[in-house]
Design an enzyme around this catalytic site. Sequence first.
Site, PDB file in Angstrom:
ATOM      1  N   CYS A 225      14.558  -1.096  66.692  1.00  0.00           N
ATOM      2  CA  CYS A 225      14.998   0.310  66.704  1.00  0.00           C
ATOM      3  C   CYS A 225      14.110   1.208  65.865  1.00  0.00           C
ATOM      4  CB  CYS A 225      16.450   0.402  66.249  1.00  0.00           C
ATOM      5  SG  CYS A 225      17.538  -0.553  67.302  1.00  0.00           S
TER       6      CYS A 225
ATOM      7  N   HIS B 297      18.207   7.447  64.137  1.00  0.00           N
ATOM      8  CA  HIS B 297      18.365   6.470  65.220  1.00  0.00           C
ATOM      9  C   HIS B 297      19.821   6.475  65.664  1.00  0.00           C
ATOM     10  CE1 HIS B 297      18.463   2.874  67.535  1.00  0.00           C
ATOM     11  NE2 HIS B 297      19.095   2.167  66.623  1.00  0.00           N
TER      12      HIS B 297
ATOM     13  N   ASN C 265      22.921   3.073  72.496  1.00  0.00           N
ATOM     14  CA  ASN C 265      21.747   2.711  71.695  1.00  0.00           C
ATOM     15  C   ASN C 265      20.651   2.188  72.630  1.00  0.00           C
ATOM     16  OD1 ASN C 265      19.867   1.557  69.984  1.00  0.00           O
ATOM     17  ND2 ASN C 265      21.372   0.469  68.710  1.00  0.00           N
TER      18      ASN C 265
END
Length: 327
Positions: free
Chosen positions: A115, A254, A284
């Site tokens: 990520c 994020h 996500n």
Amino acid sequence: MAIKAAITCVEKYVPESILTNKDLEKIVDTNDEWITSRTGIKKRHILKDKDKATSFMGEQILNGILEKSNTDPGEIDFLICATVTGDMIFPDTANTILDKCGCKNAFGYDLNAACSGFLYALTTGAKFVESGSHKKVVVIGVDKMSSIIDYTDRTTCVIFGDGGGGVLLEKSEEHGIEDSIFRGDGSGRQYLHMKAGGALNPASIETVMAREHFVFQDGRPVFKAAVTGMTTTVKQLLAKNNMTLEDVDWLVPHQANMRIIKSVADMMDFPQEKVMVNIHEYGNTTAGTLPLCLADYESKLKKGDKIVLTAFGGGFTWGSTLLSWNY
Ligand code: UT7
């Protein structure tokens, strides 16, 4: 004046097919209320076509950048593709994207930092522009998470989605990537990983039967480390640049969990209305979340806006980047 690398164009791509919380209620023991209140996610986009993968999404992103910035494919020098779901373990996906888009004068490679991948890649790409060695550098963050998600595991399948975005970096004497602080802690790998398919546990009938080719996550320790890691590096980065949070126009975290995003902003007393959020739309998307945010908020950004991006992911990897918006 020192040469900076400025973002001169941003583009995104998400597949058309949508998987809603209601759809997931039919697949695993979960419900819209749990997913919404625990994560903030309402839906995710899924790349359903069997013959399409991460390079297909990267191709759409790069073609979008070429068209929007009126750039000839031959002008692109370098592409970094941040991803944990490359089309194949090798070769890399960056060169596949370049080939599909007809970029004949470029080289590329993939960057695997989960990520945090887009942020690491953004700074890496910026160095090539700042040094003067390369003029047009593209940084893409994209993942086909549905290819490594176990849709019988309710703790992970509700979270992840497919998609991503990318930016064009070019030189500027005014605005651009200013500074970054990155960290890593390999001991965090026990909490977030894929057990098989790599050199340690190559694919076998046993690994497939044990469902080891999917994302494993122990959510709580990751949650805690994510809040601490993002908050700490944002504060350190601002202090290093003699700035306070009042100087920041946008925080781009994020998009892993709405509660993480809220905690990071609350712990720093940063106003939520200056935090970019689109997790409800996409879930996500791993390396995809930060460029997806920039693309969705592009129309709100003004030249000179101070933007802090922050990420945390598998590895563990984390960090923050400060930039000033160029257009
Ligand atoms: O992007 C890379 C970095 N990743 C992250 O930053 C993710 C960080 N972690 C998280 O976002 C959260 O930990 C999760 C969203 C993954 C999980 O939320 P949580 O509040 O930490 O839940 P939990 O794992 O502590 O589970 C609480 C309960 C459990 O039930 P019991 O044991 O209390 O009876 C779970 O079995 O919630 C249950 N549960 C669910 N219930 C309904 C877990 N997943 C689900 C679900 N639907 N999908």
